[in-house]
Design a protein around this motif. Sequence first.
Motif, short mmCIF file in Angstrom:
data_model
loop_
_atom_site.label_atom_id
_atom_site.label_comp_id
_atom_site.label_asym_id
_atom_site.label_seq_id
_atom_site.Cartn_x
_atom_site.Cartn_y
_atom_site.Cartn_z
N ARG A 30 14.17 -33.74 10.97
CA ARG A 30 13.67 -32.53 11.71
C ARG A 30 13.54 -31.32 10.67
N LEU A 31 13.36 -31.68 9.44
CA LEU A 31 13.22 -30.64 8.43
C LEU A 31 11.53 -30.39 8.38
N ILE A 32 10.95 -31.18 9.10
CA ILE A 32 9.42 -30.64 8.76
C ILE A 32 8.76 -31.10 10.15
N ALA A 33 7.96 -30.48 10.88
CA ALA A 33 6.91 -30.86 12.06
C ALA A 33 6.51 -32.30 11.91
N PRO A 34 6.13 -32.82 12.96
CA PRO A 34 5.24 -34.08 12.84
C PRO A 34 3.97 -33.97 12.22
N ASP A 35 3.44 -32.86 12.39
CA ASP A 35 2.17 -32.78 11.86
C ASP A 35 2.03 -31.74 10.74
N LYS A 48 7.31 -33.27 -9.38
CA LYS A 48 6.18 -33.07 -8.43
C LYS A 48 6.83 -32.26 -7.45
N VAL A 49 5.93 -31.23 -6.84
CA VAL A 49 6.27 -30.22 -6.06
C VAL A 49 4.98 -29.92 -5.09
N TRP A 50 5.48 -29.72 -3.81
CA TRP A 50 4.47 -29.46 -2.78
C TRP A 50 5.22 -28.34 -1.93
N LYS A 51 4.04 -27.76 -1.36
CA LYS A 51 4.52 -26.77 -0.14
C LYS A 51 4.05 -27.26 1.02
N VAL A 52 5.18 -27.28 2.19
CA VAL A 52 5.04 -27.88 3.30
C VAL A 52 4.32 -26.44 4.15
N LYS A 59 7.97 -24.09 3.46
CA LYS A 59 8.82 -24.74 2.59
C LYS A 59 8.41 -25.23 1.43
N VAL A 60 9.43 -25.59 0.47
CA VAL A 60 9.02 -26.54 -0.74
C VAL A 60 9.67 -27.66 -0.99
N LEU A 61 9.09 -29.11 -1.10
CA LEU A 61 9.61 -30.07 -1.44
C LEU A 61 9.56 -30.41 -2.91
N LYS A 62 10.58 -30.49 -3.48
CA LYS A 62 10.49 -30.81 -4.88
C LYS A 62 11.18 -32.09 -5.31
N LEU A 63 10.27 -33.13 -5.65
CA LEU A 63 10.77 -34.56 -6.21
C LEU A 63 10.85 -34.69 -7.52
N TYR A 64 12.09 -35.06 -8.01
CA TYR A 64 12.39 -35.04 -9.47
C TYR A 64 11.94 -36.37 -10.08
N TRP A 107 15.68 -35.32 -4.64
CA TRP A 107 14.75 -34.02 -4.11
C TRP A 107 15.50 -33.10 -3.56
N VAL A 108 14.95 -31.89 -3.61
CA VAL A 108 15.37 -30.68 -2.96
C VAL A 108 14.30 -30.28 -2.14
N PHE A 109 14.81 -29.41 -1.04
CA PHE A 109 13.83 -28.85 0.07
C PHE A 109 14.38 -27.31 0.49
N TYR A 110 13.52 -26.61 0.01
CA TYR A 110 14.08 -25.03 0.24
C TYR A 110 12.85 -24.24 0.42
N ASP A 111 13.29 -22.90 1.06
CA ASP A 111 12.26 -21.89 1.62
C ASP A 111 11.37 -21.64 0.43
N HIS A 112 9.92 -21.46 0.77
CA HIS A 112 8.91 -21.19 -0.14
C HIS A 112 9.23 -19.56 -0.39
N ALA A 113 9.08 -19.20 -1.63
CA ALA A 113 9.36 -17.96 -2.04
C ALA A 113 8.08 -17.10 -2.20
N PRO A 114 7.91 -16.05 -1.44
CA PRO A 114 6.68 -15.31 -1.73
C PRO A 114 6.57 -14.70 -2.86
N GLY A 115 5.26 -14.35 -3.40
CA GLY A 115 4.83 -13.44 -4.64
C GLY A 115 4.07 -14.55 -5.57
N THR A 116 3.82 -13.77 -6.68
CA THR A 116 3.19 -14.28 -7.87
C THR A 116 3.78 -14.57 -9.00
#
Length: 299
Positions: A30-35, A48-52, A59-64, A107-116
Amino acid sequence: MQTATRFLVNPLPAPTLPPLDLVDDLRHRRLIAPDAQFQTLYGGRTNKVWKVLEGNGGKVLKLYRTGLRNPLFRNDAELEARCLTALEPTGFAPRLRAAGQHQNGRWVFYDHAPGTPWRKDTTDVALLLGKLHGLDVSVPAPRGCNGGADLARHGQSILDGCTSAMRHQLEQLKPDEQVQPTQQTCLIHGDPVAGNILVAPSGLTLIDWQCPAQGDPCEDIALFVSPAMQHLYRGSALTPEEEDQFLSSYRRADIVTRFKSLRRWYAWRMAAYCLWRIENGSPDYATGLELERAVLERS
């Protein structure tokens, strides 16, 4: 080395998706929604990194990636998770949500940090690193390089993995300054390049904590001001005015003085690293190599 928007040197590769069984695991927890949808994040050079994409900021998922042997930048998922946990109260690191093991790597799963990614105003970065280096936190990180002898050994170990004629040229530029280790070690980020510093109205955030150490704060200073790293992640080295502003804003004159005494050692090691990257298929490090050589020669 990973987040939403970075300075891009090469054309973007085709987007990828996380392994389906890992996605199923995140849904089961239940870390991410079904969709939930995934957006590939570019700019990092290792994992490899993805924004959920979700309605609560994402959130951010990083697969090492496993099997990599980088001689300068460690790639340790467990260390990143420990750092994010320890630094959550500070507000300048993302909040960790979960971490785990997958057949393709940790892998680690953490909040996506805003900003550039950071581009200008070195004062804010100096204050951020000064705040980090002043923290009293306990993270079981490995010992970092400390003093001229350590940097000499580390730099030579990188050069030992090189085979081109440039290796011998760099060996001839090896510094001879004798700088003793410091007793004032602290938690250092280990990779505070422009792409790992996000700027938002709420302040700066340091991301990508996979190579921290208990070490000399000069290490972080050297990596930030490194002309090679600035060129790779920002597109240009710091101007003399920007560097002076950074060092004066760090507000620890003793540490700045120590950094200046070690500067040629850091430049020499970085030049060795750039050569190693070039010989291992990253020609975009060629300009960085010349920039670091220029520091050695003019110093």
